[in-house]
Structures are given as structure tokens and as C-alpha cells.
Design a protein around this motif. Sequence first.
Motif, short mmCIF file in Angstrom:
data_model
loop_
_atom_site.label_atom_id
_atom_site.label_comp_id
_atom_site.label_asym_id
_atom_site.label_seq_id
_atom_site.Cartn_x
_atom_site.Cartn_y
_atom_site.Cartn_z
N ALA A 1 -2.63 -1.46 -6.83
CA ALA A 1 -3.38 -2.28 -5.88
C ALA A 1 -2.55 -2.52 -4.61
CB ALA A 1 -3.81 -3.58 -6.54
N SER A 2 -2.54 -3.77 -4.11
CA SER A 2 -1.93 -4.05 -2.81
C SER A 2 -0.42 -4.06 -2.80
CB SER A 2 -2.46 -5.38 -2.27
OG SER A 2 -3.77 -5.24 -1.79
N ILE A 3 0.23 -3.84 -3.93
CA ILE A 3 1.68 -3.63 -3.87
C ILE A 3 1.97 -2.40 -3.03
CG2 ILE A 3 3.74 -3.11 -5.24
CD1 ILE A 3 2.68 -4.88 -7.43
N ALA A 4 0.98 -1.52 -2.86
CA ALA A 4 1.13 -0.36 -1.98
C ALA A 4 1.50 -0.79 -0.56
CB ALA A 4 -0.16 0.45 -1.95
N LYS A 5 1.12 -1.99 -0.16
CA LYS A 5 1.42 -2.47 1.19
C LYS A 5 2.93 -2.63 1.42
CE LYS A 5 -2.99 -4.83 2.07
NZ LYS A 5 -3.77 -5.05 0.84
N VAL A 6 3.71 -2.72 0.35
CA VAL A 6 5.16 -2.76 0.50
C VAL A 6 5.65 -1.45 1.11
CG1 VAL A 6 7.36 -2.93 -0.72
CG2 VAL A 6 5.44 -4.40 -1.38
N MET A 7 5.12 -0.33 0.64
CA MET A 7 5.49 0.96 1.23
C MET A 7 4.97 1.07 2.66
SD MET A 7 7.14 3.80 1.06
CE MET A 7 7.48 4.40 -0.61
N THR A 8 3.77 0.57 2.91
CA THR A 8 3.25 0.59 4.28
C THR A 8 4.18 -0.16 5.21
OG1 THR A 8 0.97 0.76 3.51
CG2 THR A 8 1.29 -0.10 5.73
N ALA A 9 4.61 -1.35 4.79
CA ALA A 9 5.54 -2.13 5.61
C ALA A 9 6.87 -1.42 5.77
CB ALA A 9 5.75 -3.51 4.98
N LEU A 10 7.38 -0.81 4.72
CA LEU A 10 8.66 -0.10 4.78
C LEU A 10 8.60 1.03 5.81
CD1 LEU A 10 11.51 0.49 3.67
CD2 LEU A 10 10.42 1.86 1.87
N VAL A 11 7.54 1.83 5.77
CA VAL A 11 7.41 2.95 6.71
C VAL A 11 7.32 2.43 8.15
CG1 VAL A 11 5.95 4.87 7.43
CG2 VAL A 11 6.40 4.50 5.01
N VAL A 12 6.54 1.38 8.36
CA VAL A 12 6.38 0.82 9.71
C VAL A 12 7.71 0.27 10.21
CG1 VAL A 12 5.33 -1.06 11.02
CG2 VAL A 12 3.92 0.33 9.50
N ILE A 13 8.39 -0.53 9.39
CA ILE A 13 9.63 -1.18 9.85
C ILE A 13 10.71 -0.15 10.15
CG2 ILE A 13 11.53 -2.68 9.10
CD1 ILE A 13 9.37 -4.33 7.61
N THR A 14 10.83 0.87 9.32
CA THR A 14 11.86 1.89 9.57
C THR A 14 11.49 2.79 10.75
OG1 THR A 14 10.87 3.31 7.87
CG2 THR A 14 12.71 1.91 7.21
N SER A 15 10.26 2.70 11.23
CA SER A 15 9.88 3.43 12.45
C SER A 15 10.45 2.76 13.70
CB SER A 15 8.35 3.51 12.57
OG SER A 15 7.79 4.24 11.50
N GLY A 16 10.77 1.46 13.60
CA GLY A 16 11.36 0.75 14.71
C GLY A 16 10.35 0.15 15.67
N ASP A 17 10.86 -0.63 16.64
CA ASP A 17 10.07 -1.24 17.71
C ASP A 17 8.97 -2.14 17.15
OD1 ASP A 17 9.08 -1.97 20.16
OD2 ASP A 17 8.12 -0.04 20.59
N LEU A 18 9.38 -3.23 16.52
CA LEU A 18 8.41 -4.15 15.93
C LEU A 18 7.69 -5.00 16.98
CD1 LEU A 18 10.19 -5.36 12.67
CD2 LEU A 18 8.74 -3.37 13.08
N GLU A 19 8.11 -4.91 18.21
CA GLU A 19 7.37 -5.62 19.27
C GLU A 19 6.30 -4.72 19.91
OE1 GLU A 19 7.96 -8.75 19.18
OE2 GLU A 19 9.56 -8.22 17.77
#
Length: 299
Positions: free
Chosen positions: A70-88
Motif C-alpha cells: 500500500a502507501s508504504i510505497a510513498k517512502v520510495m517516492t520520497a527517496l527518489v524525489v529527495i535524492t534528485s535534489g532542489d527541494l525548493e
Amino acid sequence: MLHAVVAGALVVAVGHGVAAAAPVATAPHGQLPWLTSEPEGVQAPGAALADGIAGTMLWSREANTPVPIASIAKVMTALVVITSGDLERPVTVPAEAIAYCVRFDGSTAGLSAGEAMSTREMLYAMMLPSGCDAAYTLADAYGPGVDGFIGRMNDTAHLMGLGATQFTDPSGLPTPDDYSTYSTPADLVALGLRAMSLPAFREVAGAQSYHLPAGPAHRDHVWRTTNQLLRDYPGTIGIKTGSTDAAGSCLLFETVRAGIPVIGVVLHSGPWSGAAARDDARRMLDWAYNPILAALPIH
């Protein structure tokens, strides 16, 4: 006895000074001196509890059996986004993100098509209320495109050695079917360790609520976490709930008590209730912590 308990605690806390992304190693049950039995009353058919530094397994049940997450998948979504950089970086909610939530009856952050906010703010919208609208928005922006982003999720899982994990949706929704996004307790502990090693992720995953005041491109929003353990169990610092018909009630969690980090997961604790997952996690954590806390000269 006191020396044995404290020594055991130190084995967990500092005995494996390796990176948080290290593979999870399974230790024989009862190897550490204060673990004399398994936790009682845990309902989840899939579960794992490990030290929060090296991921050494303290106790598990069906640790390598793949099941929906289920939504534990969102942990990987967040990981990929954060490691992409530029959170602003600003991201805009596409109309399809709203239609997607309606189509699959997904939980939402109450976003509207056309709203724009920073990636960091969108992460709160995804992680706290488990907003599938926010997950779709981030995947669409960082893929590029949702399909491209799902490919990045699976590539990251492969690089991390999560061989029994697959993603077909950035939210963990049952598409194309109930069992197409899956993982194992052992893989999820490794994923949780990696994500919680990132300060930006820890900040978001550990928040009980987040208020985004109205701005030129978005409405006022208040998001509250679905993780009942954050409110109810001392020392909890994250991380993510999940629930679908097939996955049942799930929780990936981390706590730090007496300076000792412990990470764990329960999968399908009950049909839907987040309280069932919280209670399973509490039973596991009490089993690990109570003998240590009782023996240490702290109150």
C-alpha cells in the motif's frame, strides 16, 4: 544481569558502525542477551524488527515473503524525489492527479488542479495525510512523467539490493492490480533505513502536522499524519502508514529510546484499522525496549 542487558543494548546502538543503507542481516532469534522470547500478540502475518543503525534483525515473521505494501510505497517516492535534489523547486498539481485519486479511491491531501508549491511542501502533502494526489504530482514532475518515475523507483530498489520489491504506482494504489506493488519485511526495513538517513526525509516523516498558509499559487492547507505511533509511542521518529484491501493495515516505523534506534514494519495487521498496525508495532517495541529501560538507571 545488568551488565548483560547494557552490553546487549550497546551491541545494537554502536556495535555495527556502518552506513544506514547497508543490507539487512538476519541474526538468530535470541542472539542478543535480553531477547529471550518473541513479542506476544502480534497479529501481522509479515513483520520485522531490527536495530536502527546496521539493520541487524532482532525478530521477524515471514521476513522474505513478498506482499502488497500500500502507501508504504510513498517512502520510495520520497527517496527518489529527495535524492534528485532542489527541494525548493516549484511543482504544479496536474488535473490528472485529482482524477487519479477519484479513479482509485485514494487518500488525498486536498489539493486542487493548478495549485503550485515547493517540492518540500509537496512531500509533506504526500507523507503526512498520505496524499495520493501529491504522490502523482511529484512523480509526474520528477519522472519525467509517472511511468518514467516508476522506472526510477524500481531502478533505485535494484541498486539497493531490494530483490523482492516491485513498484507499479507512486502511491502504492492497486494498479494495475492489487498485488502488483509489493515488498517484504526485510526489504522494507532496508528501505526505511536508507530513507531515514536523509535529513530532509526524517524531518517530513517525523512531523505530526504541517501548516501551509495560503499563498499566491495555493490555498491554505493543514496536513496531519496518519501515523498513530508518532503520537502514542514515546521516542517515535517516523515513518509511514499504508492501507488497501489487499495490503490491510501496514506500518513502517522507527523509534529512538535511551539512545537506541529500532526500526520495524508490520504488514496486514488488520483489514483497515491503523490502530491495529500501531498496536502491533507497540508490542514489538515494548518487547525490545522494556528490559533495557528497566535495567538502565534512567527514568
